[in-house]
Scaffold this motif. Structure first.
Motif, PDB file in Angstrom:
ATOM      1  N   ALA A  41       6.018   0.427  -4.203  1.00  0.00           N
ATOM      2  CA  ALA A  41       5.046   1.265  -3.487  1.00  0.00           C
ATOM      3  C   ALA A  41       3.732   0.519  -3.323  1.00  0.00           C
ATOM      4  N   TRP A  42       3.293  -0.162  -4.373  1.00  0.00           N
ATOM      5  CA  TRP A  42       2.038  -0.934  -4.304  1.00  0.00           C
ATOM      6  C   TRP A  42       2.157  -2.043  -3.254  1.00  0.00           C
ATOM      7  N   ASN A  46      -0.014  -2.272   0.298  1.00  0.00           N
ATOM      8  CA  ASN A  46      -0.863  -3.436   0.544  1.00  0.00           C
ATOM      9  C   ASN A  46      -0.376  -4.275   1.717  1.00  0.00           C
ATOM     10  N   ILE A  47       0.919  -4.340   1.898  1.00  0.00           N
ATOM     11  CA  ILE A  47       1.445  -5.050   3.072  1.00  0.00           C
ATOM     12  C   ILE A  47       0.948  -4.361   4.337  1.00  0.00           C
TER      13      ILE A  47
END
Length: 138
Positions: A41-42, A46-47
């Motif tokens: 999820a992080w 961020n992508i």
């Protein structure tokens, strides 16, 4: 033959010693389980943010590139046009096409001329022609 130690015993067979105290993590049965964090999820968030930033930067660079190409084309057009005078820096000149479809530069305003009007330009101190908007209705 060596007897295998139970799984909860920290024994280094290479050194032939008990080295639980030397490990950088807890090794006894009461220690919390070692689990990997879920970073999917992080990463995805961020992508998405990075892709937006890169797209915005790309759009800025593309707009700047397009403006530079347009400026280059205008300068090429004006410098390739026919004119029989030396243009003065800071003055406004008008670009037209004559009957033979050849561009020429003139000081005559668009509302005073019957040739095909291509645009108005000001010569700046760097000897670059900057396209300007001229009010053609007087």
């Amino acid at each position: 033959m060596k007897k295998k130690k139970p799984d909860h015993i920290v024994y280094n067979e290479d050194n032939d010693s008990y080295d639980a105290a030397l490990k950088p993590y807890a090794t006894d049965l009461g220690a919390p389980a070692i689990t990997t964090n879920d970073t999917v999820a992080w990463k995805n968030a961020n992508i998405h943010k990075v892709n937006k930033q890169i797209k915005a930067k790309y759009d800025e660079l593309k707009a700047e590139y397009d403006a530079l190409i347009e400026e280059f084309e205008y300068n090429n057009l004006v410098y390739s046009a026919k004119f029989t005078f030396e243009p003065v820096v800071g003055e406004v000149y008008h670009l037209y096409k004559n009957k033979n479809e050849n561009p020429f530069l003139s000081i005559i305003a668009p509302n005073e001329c019957s040739f095909e009007y291509l645009g108005s330009f000001r010569l700046n101190a760097d000897k670059m022609w900057i396209r300007i908007q001229v009010d053609t209705e007087f």
